[in-house]
Design a protein around this motif. Structure first.
Motif, PDB file in Angstrom:
ATOM      1  N   PRO A   1      21.764 -10.211  -7.922  1.00 20.13           N
ATOM      2  CA  PRO A   1      21.079 -11.495  -8.079  1.00 20.13           C
ATOM      3  C   PRO A   1      19.951 -11.636  -7.683  1.00 20.13           C
ATOM      4  O   PRO A   1      19.178 -10.720  -7.030  1.00 20.13           O
ATOM      5  N   GLU A   2      19.061 -12.265  -8.334  1.00 18.99           N
ATOM      6  CA  GLU A   2      17.609 -12.565  -7.921  1.00 18.99           C
ATOM      7  C   GLU A   2      17.154 -12.772  -6.616  1.00 18.99           C
ATOM      8  O   GLU A   2      15.961 -12.638  -6.329  1.00 18.99           O
ATOM      9  N   ASN A   3      18.128 -13.293  -5.713  1.00 25.45           N
ATOM     10  CA  ASN A   3      17.470 -13.746  -4.510  1.00 25.45           C
ATOM     11  C   ASN A   3      17.637 -12.413  -3.437  1.00 25.45           C
ATOM     12  O   ASN A   3      17.172 -12.478  -2.187  1.00 25.45           O
ATOM     13  N   PHE A   4      17.723 -11.384  -4.056  1.00 29.36           N
ATOM     14  CA  PHE A   4      17.763 -10.111  -3.044  1.00 29.36           C
ATOM     15  C   PHE A   4      16.489  -9.168  -3.628  1.00 29.36           C
ATOM     16  O   PHE A   4      16.069  -9.169  -4.645  1.00 29.36           O
ATOM     17  N   VAL A   5      15.999  -8.717  -2.430  1.00 25.03           N
ATOM     18  CA  VAL A   5      14.858  -7.817  -2.521  1.00 25.03           C
ATOM     19  C   VAL A   5      15.190  -6.464  -1.751  1.00 25.03           C
ATOM     20  O   VAL A   5      15.872  -6.565  -0.712  1.00 25.03           O
ATOM     21  N   ALA A   6      14.883  -5.306  -2.415  1.00 21.00           N
ATOM     22  CA  ALA A   6      15.007  -3.958  -2.088  1.00 21.00           C
ATOM     23  C   ALA A   6      13.961  -3.480  -1.254  1.00 21.00           C
ATOM     24  O   ALA A   6      12.789  -3.625  -1.857  1.00 21.00           O
ATOM     25  N   PHE A   7      14.175  -3.143  -0.091  1.00 25.41           N
ATOM     26  CA  PHE A   7      12.775  -2.740   0.728  1.00 25.41           C
ATOM     27  C   PHE A   7      13.207  -1.190   1.210  1.00 25.41           C
ATOM     28  O   PHE A   7      12.337  -0.768   2.096  1.00 25.41           O
ATOM     29  N   THR A   8      14.062  -0.324   0.686  1.00 26.85           N
ATOM     30  CA  THR A   8      14.332   1.028   0.883  1.00 26.85           C
ATOM     31  C   THR A   8      14.075   1.541  -0.285  1.00 26.85           C
ATOM     32  O   THR A   8      14.121   1.128  -1.607  1.00 26.85           O
ATOM     33  N   SER A   9      14.353   3.188  -0.276  1.00 31.94           N
ATOM     34  CA  SER A   9      13.993   3.781  -1.679  1.00 31.94           C
ATOM     35  C   SER A   9      14.986   3.685  -2.791  1.00 31.94           C
ATOM     36  O   SER A   9      14.971   3.870  -3.762  1.00 31.94           O
TER      37      SER A   9
ATOM     38  N   GLU B   1       0.976  -1.100   0.039  1.00 35.56           N
ATOM     39  CA  GLU B   1       0.076  -0.182  -0.080  1.00 35.56           C
ATOM     40  C   GLU B   1       0.731   1.396   0.032  1.00 35.56           C
ATOM     41  O   GLU B   1       1.841   1.241   0.807  1.00 35.56           O
ATOM     42  N   PRO B   2       0.659   2.404  -0.414  1.00 34.57           N
ATOM     43  CA  PRO B   2      -0.289   2.353  -1.526  1.00 34.57           C
ATOM     44  C   PRO B   2       0.135   1.850  -2.984  1.00 34.57           C
ATOM     45  O   PRO B   2      -0.788   1.660  -3.961  1.00 34.57           O
ATOM     46  N   THR B   3       1.308   1.607  -3.064  1.00 37.85           N
ATOM     47  CA  THR B   3       1.768   1.035  -4.365  1.00 37.85           C
ATOM     48  C   THR B   3       2.758  -0.030  -3.949  1.00 37.85           C
ATOM     49  O   THR B   3       3.186  -0.291  -2.758  1.00 37.85           O
ATOM     50  N   GLU B   4       3.217  -0.923  -4.834  1.00 38.31           N
ATOM     51  CA  GLU B   4       3.900  -2.140  -4.414  1.00 38.31           C
ATOM     52  C   GLU B   4       5.319  -1.512  -4.698  1.00 38.31           C
ATOM     53  O   GLU B   4       6.085  -2.037  -5.600  1.00 38.31           O
ATOM     54  N   GLU B   5       5.878  -0.517  -3.630  1.00 37.23           N
ATOM     55  CA  GLU B   5       7.113   0.075  -3.943  1.00 37.23           C
ATOM     56  C   GLU B   5       8.422  -1.012  -3.654  1.00 37.23           C
ATOM     57  O   GLU B   5       9.321  -0.848  -4.368  1.00 37.23           O
ATOM     58  N   ILE B   6       8.033  -2.190  -2.937  1.00 37.65           N
ATOM     59  CA  ILE B   6       9.180  -3.058  -2.734  1.00 37.65           C
ATOM     60  C   ILE B   6       9.303  -3.770  -4.181  1.00 37.65           C
ATOM     61  O   ILE B   6      10.554  -4.074  -4.534  1.00 37.65           O
ATOM     62  N   LEU B   7       8.316  -4.348  -4.772  1.00 34.52           N
ATOM     63  CA  LEU B   7       8.372  -4.861  -5.950  1.00 34.52           C
ATOM     64  C   LEU B   7       8.980  -4.183  -7.054  1.00 34.52           C
ATOM     65  O   LEU B   7       9.819  -4.465  -7.723  1.00 34.52           O
ATOM     66  N   MET B   8       8.554  -2.929  -7.063  1.00 37.19           N
ATOM     67  CA  MET B   8       9.183  -1.945  -7.945  1.00 37.19           C
ATOM     68  C   MET B   8      10.876  -1.715  -7.746  1.00 37.19           C
ATOM     69  O   MET B   8      11.673  -1.958  -8.737  1.00 37.19           O
ATOM     70  N   GLY B   9      11.226  -1.567  -6.593  1.00 35.00           N
ATOM     71  CA  GLY B   9      12.667  -1.621  -6.201  1.00 35.00           C
ATOM     72  C   GLY B   9      13.331  -2.738  -6.539  1.00 35.00           C
ATOM     73  O   GLY B   9      14.658  -2.776  -7.056  1.00 35.00           O
ATOM     74  N   THR B  10      12.881  -4.025  -6.154  1.00 34.03           N
ATOM     75  CA  THR B  10      13.383  -5.045  -6.469  1.00 34.03           C
ATOM     76  C   THR B  10      13.575  -5.328  -7.909  1.00 34.03           C
ATOM     77  O   THR B  10      14.635  -5.939  -8.496  1.00 34.03           O
ATOM     78  N   GLU B  11      12.483  -5.169  -8.532  1.00 32.02           N
ATOM     79  CA  GLU B  11      12.798  -5.211 -10.076  1.00 32.02           C
ATOM     80  C   GLU B  11      13.770  -4.324 -10.535  1.00 32.02           C
ATOM     81  O   GLU B  11      14.545  -4.600 -11.671  1.00 32.02           O
ATOM     82  N   PHE B  12      13.871  -3.173 -10.213  1.00 35.09           N
ATOM     83  CA  PHE B  12      15.084  -2.242 -10.378  1.00 35.09           C
ATOM     84  C   PHE B  12      16.189  -2.763 -10.134  1.00 35.09           C
ATOM     85  O   PHE B  12      17.302  -2.746 -11.178  1.00 35.09           O
ATOM     86  N   ILE B  13      16.677  -3.304  -9.033  1.00 32.42           N
ATOM     87  CA  ILE B  13      17.843  -3.804  -8.603  1.00 32.42           C
ATOM     88  C   ILE B  13      18.250  -5.203  -9.473  1.00 32.42           C
ATOM     89  O   ILE B  13      19.402  -5.092  -9.702  1.00 32.42           O
ATOM     90  N   HIS B  14      17.272  -5.707  -9.995  1.00 31.96           N
ATOM     91  CA  HIS B  14      17.475  -7.005 -10.744  1.00 31.96           C
ATOM     92  C   HIS B  14      17.730  -6.490 -12.210  1.00 31.96           C
ATOM     93  O   HIS B  14      18.838  -6.897 -12.798  1.00 31.96           O
ATOM     94  N   GLU B  15      17.074  -5.700 -12.701  1.00 30.59           N
ATOM     95  CA  GLU B  15      17.090  -5.242 -14.362  1.00 30.59           C
ATOM     96  C   GLU B  15      18.032  -4.213 -14.337  1.00 30.59           C
ATOM     97  O   GLU B  15      18.862  -4.204 -15.479  1.00 30.59           O
ATOM     98  N   VAL B  16      18.268  -3.197 -13.780  1.00 26.74           N
ATOM     99  CA  VAL B  16      19.326  -1.962 -13.805  1.00 26.74           C
ATOM    100  C   VAL B  16      20.485  -2.406 -13.279  1.00 26.74           C
ATOM    101  O   VAL B  16      21.574  -2.168 -13.971  1.00 26.74           O
ATOM    102  N   TRP B  17      20.588  -2.766 -12.058  1.00 28.29           N
ATOM    103  CA  TRP B  17      21.846  -2.822 -11.323  1.00 28.29           C
ATOM    104  C   TRP B  17      22.494  -4.212 -11.529  1.00 28.29           C
ATOM    105  O   TRP B  17      23.596  -4.652 -11.144  1.00 28.29           O
ATOM    106  N   GLU B  18      21.498  -5.387 -12.014  1.00 21.52           N
ATOM    107  CA  GLU B  18      21.742  -6.566 -12.274  1.00 21.52           C
ATOM    108  C   GLU B  18      22.478  -7.579 -10.928  1.00 21.52           C
ATOM    109  O   GLU B  18      23.197  -8.227 -10.971  1.00 21.52           O
TER     110      GLU B  18
END
Length: 142
Positions: free
Chosen positions: A80-88, A61-78
């Motif tokens: 590993p897929e086992n990491f989840v970004a939970f800050t800005s 809520e209100p957006t899926e910020e963790i999902l968006m940040g996690t996709e960013f660290i995988h796609e842009v910063w490359e």
């Protein structure tokens, strides 16, 4: 841990967990993990840290910020897929959860090569350990 969280000035329990459960499943985070236990019970984005200027993002809520940040660290910063970004991630880094080990890293993009090579250990062995530090550390204690 519960006392620390419930003593937060903006404390509010999470009454509905359906969206959080869906978001955790989308991220591949086990529902019995420490990370999930915190996000299913509370709104960590409301936590006021004594030890960091970083704000924990909300998972549903209100957006899926963790999902968006996690996709960013995988796609842009490359990372590993086992990491989840939970800050800005605004300062070219942030806190990362390893969804396999449960450890938490204080990641800086300048350490990318060492991080990807596995040469940097987790700063906190568990998410509960991280939350305890976040809520009790001296102001901006590195």
């Amino acid at each position: 841990m519960v006392t620390l969280i419930e003593s937060q000035p903006s404390f509010r329990p999470r009454p509905d967990t359906a969206e959080v459960t869906r978001a955790l499943n989308n991220l591949g985070i086990a529902l019995d993990s420490e990370f999930a236990q915190i996000y299913l019970a509370y709104h960590p984005a409301d936590f006021e840290s004594r030890g960091s200027y970083e704000v924990l993002m909300d998972i549903a809520e209100p957006t899926e910020e963790i999902l968006m940040g996690t996709e960013f660290i995988h796609e842009v910063w490359e990372l590993p897929e086992n990491f989840v970004a939970f800050t800005s991630l605004q300062g070219q880094g942030g806190y990362l959860l390893d969804k396999i080990s449960g450890g938490v890293w204080d990641f800086d993009l300048g350490d990318w090569e060492a991080f990807v090579a596995g040469r940097l250990p987790a700063r906190w062995a568990s998410f509960f350990e991280f939350i305890h530090w976040l809520l009790t550390a001296a102001p901006c204690d590195p």
